[in-house]
Design an enzyme around this catalytic site. Structure first.
Site, PDB file in Angstrom:
ATOM      1  N   ASN A  10       0.854  -1.190   0.000  1.00 14.82           N
ATOM      2  CA  ASN A  10       0.000   0.000   0.000  1.00 14.82           C
ATOM      3  C   ASN A  10       0.895   1.248   0.000  1.00 14.82           C
ATOM      4  O   ASN A  10       1.605   1.495   0.974  1.00 14.82           O
ATOM      5  CB  ASN A  10      -0.890  -0.056   1.252  1.00 14.82           C
ATOM      6  CG  ASN A  10      -1.807   1.147   1.386  1.00 14.82           C
ATOM      7  OD1 ASN A  10      -1.436   2.248   1.014  1.00 14.82           O
ATOM      8  ND2 ASN A  10      -2.985   0.929   1.935  1.00 14.82           N
ATOM      9  N   ASP A  71      -1.820  -3.956   9.937  1.00 21.59           N
ATOM     10  CA  ASP A  71      -3.244  -4.025   9.635  1.00 21.59           C
ATOM     11  C   ASP A  71      -3.901  -2.868  10.373  1.00 21.59           C
ATOM     12  O   ASP A  71      -3.596  -2.602  11.542  1.00 21.59           O
ATOM     13  CB  ASP A  71      -3.874  -5.357  10.032  1.00 21.59           C
ATOM     14  CG  ASP A  71      -5.168  -5.571   9.244  1.00 21.59           C
ATOM     15  OD1 ASP A  71      -5.084  -5.738   8.008  1.00 21.59           O
ATOM     16  OD2 ASP A  71      -6.260  -5.526   9.842  1.00 21.59           O
TER      17      ASP A  71
END
Ligand code: IMP
Length: 217
Positions: A10, A71
Site C-alpha cells: 500500500n 493491519d
C-alpha cells in the site's frame, strides 16, 4: 543506519512508514518481489489477527530477518466500530451492492477505491450530528521472523468524521478524519506531521522501542 523491513504494497502506508522512520533515523525497506507473491487472505476478525497472518506469511520470504506487517482501519462509534477490519473494502461489502449475493465477507471483492469507501461512510453518517461522529484510526503492527510472530504493537488516533472531505495528502479515509488537537484533517498533514499524530506513527514508536531494546534478537 538501521533498516526495518515492512511488508506492505500500500503506497499510502509506505509513505507513512518512511515519514515515521525519518523522524527516528531509521530506514525502511520492502519485502523483495512482494507484488508477485500470492495475496494473503485477510479473514481475521481483528486487526491483530490480520497483522500476524501477514507478518508470518511474508517473513518466510525473507529468512533470518524480522518483517513488520500493518493491519489498520477506521472505527466509527456511531457505526458500532465499522468499517473496522473491513476498512479497505467497505464499499465492496455494501449491502446496497447487489454483486455481493452469496459471497463471504472477505471474498466480497478486492479492496475498493478510497472514494467509494468514503462515500459509503458519508452516506451512513448522513443524519448523525458532528458531536456524535467520533472515531479512531487503529494500527496494529506485527513483527515476525521465519513464520512466527515475535510481538505486536498497537497505535490509535482519536478524531471526528467530517461531513465533507478536506485536504489532498494521505490516503484512505484521511480527508474525512479531523484531528481536533491540531485543527486539521489527516489529509492536511505532511508526512512528518502524520508520523507524529497518527495511529501508524504511534504503533511504529512502540515497535521501535521494542526493536531498539533488542526484542527481535
Ligand atoms: P488493510 O490493508 O487491510 O490494513 O486496510 C487498511 C485500510 O484502512 C486502508 O485501505 C484505509 O482504507 C484504512 N486506513 C488505514 N490506515 C489509514 C490511514 O492512515 N489513513 C486513511 N485510511 C487508513
Amino acid at each position: 543506519m538501521r533498516t526495518i523491513i515492512i511488508a506492505t504494497s500500500n503506497p499510502g502506508k509506505l509513505r507513512d512508514f518512511a515519514g515515521a522512520a525519518r523522524r527516528h533515523g531509521v530506514e525502511i525497506a520492502g519485502v523483495p518481489d512482494l507484488s508477485s507473491r500470492p495475496a494473503v487472505v485477510e479473514d481475521g476478525l481483528t486487526f491483530e489477527a490480520n497483522a500476524r497472518k501477514k507478518a508470518e506469511v511474508y517473513s518466510r520470504y525473507v529468512p533470518g530477518e524480522t518483517v513488520v506487517a500493518d493491519d489498520s482501519g477506521l472505527e466509527i462509534d456511531a457505526l458500532h466500530g465499522a468499517p473496522g477490519v473491513y476498512s479497505a473494502r467497505y464499499a465492496a461489502l455494501d449491502p446496497q451492492n447487489s454483486d455481493l449475493l452469496n459471497k463471504e465477507p472477505y471474498q466480497a471483492g478486492a479492496n475498493t477505491d478510497d472514494e467509494a469507501n468514503n462515500a459509503r461512510v458519508l452516506r451512513e453518517l448522513k443524519d448523525v450530528p458532528l458531536a456524535q461522529r467520533g472515531g479512531r484510526f487503529v494500527c496494529v503492527l506485527a513483527a515476525a521472523r521465519e513464520g512466527k510472530t515475535l510481538a505486536t504493537f498497537r497505535g490509535t488516533a482519536e478524531g471526528i468524521i467530517l461531513e465533507a472531505p478536506r485536504g489532498a495528502n494521505g490516503f484512505g479515509y484521511d480527508p474525512l478524519f479531523y484531528l481536533p488537537q491540531i485543527n486539521r484533517t489527516s489529509a492536511e498533514l505532511t508526512a512528518e506531521e502524520k508520523a507524529k499524530y497518527s495511529h501508524r506513527g504511534a504503533a511504529f514508536r512502540e515497535f521501535l522501542g521494542w526493536y531498539e531494546a533488542g526484542g527481535n534478537l
